[in-house]
Design an enzyme around this catalytic site. Sequence first.
Site, PDB file in Angstrom:
ATOM      1  N   PRO A  87      -4.347  71.079  13.627  1.00 55.65           N
ATOM      2  CA  PRO A  87      -4.301  72.190  14.680  1.00 55.65           C
ATOM      3  C   PRO A  87      -5.131  72.988  14.842  1.00 55.65           C
ATOM      4  CG  PRO A  87      -4.206  71.808  11.962  1.00 55.65           C
ATOM      5  CD  PRO A  87      -4.717  70.880  12.730  1.00 55.65           C
ATOM      6  N   GLU A 114      -6.253  68.950   2.155  1.00 55.51           N
ATOM      7  CA  GLU A 114      -6.525  70.221   2.872  1.00 55.51           C
ATOM      8  C   GLU A 114      -7.678  69.932   4.155  1.00 55.51           C
ATOM      9  OE1 GLU A 114      -5.210  73.407   3.195  1.00 55.51           O
ATOM     10  OE2 GLU A 114      -4.893  72.175   1.520  1.00 55.51           O
ATOM     11  N   ARG A 152       3.635  56.316  27.767  1.00 56.80           N
ATOM     12  CA  ARG A 152       5.017  56.629  28.458  1.00 56.80           C
ATOM     13  C   ARG A 152       3.586  56.738  30.186  1.00 56.80           C
ATOM     14  NH1 ARG A 152       6.801  60.736  30.145  1.00 56.80           N
ATOM     15  NH2 ARG A 152       8.630  59.808  30.020  1.00 56.80           N
ATOM     16  N   ASP A 167       9.382  63.633  35.021  1.00 57.91           N
ATOM     17  CA  ASP A 167       9.456  64.561  33.920  1.00 57.91           C
ATOM     18  C   ASP A 167       9.799  65.924  33.985  1.00 57.91           C
ATOM     19  OD1 ASP A 167       9.445  61.692  31.785  1.00 57.91           O
ATOM     20  OD2 ASP A 167       7.891  61.694  32.211  1.00 57.91           O
TER      21      ASP A 167
HETATM   22  N1  ADE Z   1      -3.098  68.109  11.559  1.00 61.10           N
HETATM   23  C1  ADE Z   1      -2.066  68.671  11.131  1.00 61.10           C
HETATM   24  N2  ADE Z   1      -1.442  69.289  11.561  1.00 61.10           N
HETATM   25  C2  ADE Z   1      -1.848  69.160  13.020  1.00 61.10           C
HETATM   26  C3  ADE Z   1      -1.356  69.805  14.464  1.00 61.10           C
HETATM   27  N3  ADE Z   1      -0.515  70.822  14.564  1.00 61.10           N
HETATM   28  N4  ADE Z   1      -1.774  69.169  14.994  1.00 61.10           N
HETATM   29  C4  ADE Z   1      -2.439  68.041  15.575  1.00 61.10           C
HETATM   30  N5  ADE Z   1      -3.205  67.220  13.967  1.00 61.10           N
HETATM   31  C5  ADE Z   1      -2.301  68.158  12.841  1.00 61.10           C
END
Ligand code: ADE
Length: 250
Positions: A87, A114, A152, A167
């Site tokens: 993330p 974690e 794709r 798209d």
């Molecule tokens: N791992 C956990 N959450 C994620 C996300 N939002 N994007 C990519 N990898 C992740």
Amino acid sequence: MRIDVLTLFPEMFYGPLQASIIGRAQAAGLVDIHLWDIRDFATDRHRQVDDYPFGGGAGMVMKPEPVFAAVRHVLDQEPAPVVLMTPQGEPFTHELAKELAEEKRLLLLCGHYEGIDERIRQGLVTRQISIGDYVLTGGELPAMVVIDAIVRFLPGALGEATAVETDSFAKGLLEYPQYTRPRDFEGMHVPDVLLSGDHQKIAQWRRRQSLRRTLQRRPDLLPKVELSKKEREFLASIQAGPNQSEDDSD
Ligand code: ADE
């Protein structure tokens, strides 16, 4: 193209990678996807892949040794982008999928628990990708999302070569509405213009629908799109209210 996926849960990929377009693309030799279980590269008796964080805190952290060993084994001197799913990464977009589809080889590293030991980022990872501002339990689903979006773009993966060009996002706009048979479904009708056979009119209607949808749902996309004067006026007329004289069908 070859994609190597390093994960603690390879079984999560079995269904999604075998079905539909990705399954067919693999069968046709357009993409070669290899799954690697990071646990197979653990060297200790318990095949340990995670440990408590130094400094304390909740959760477990992925240990560096098995991940370094796995990446070194898989790449075996041949360089390739090492992409960590996290993330904290750069946002995954249509453009990024297209760019990655140009690579001959890609290694996707799925974090779990974690977090991962920071030395994995420092010593191995060349790129970090996030699929959105939320936290999933691991990088496996994001890796599948990335693979799907990349495949794709591989020539021959979709039935029609032009499909990726229409798209959503391809021209910076959301895609126009689509209809198929029947013409009348429970009193809901297919717009007349689509039955007119007038290709120019249809193209104009679709462009306007794309503009309208993008304005209503994703106005943040519009500043990056090249618009004609007429198109800007069209958008302004929508913004001015529903009683203005704008007309999608002309
Ligand atoms: N791992 C956990 N959450 C994620 C996300 N939002 N994007 C990519 N990898 C992740």
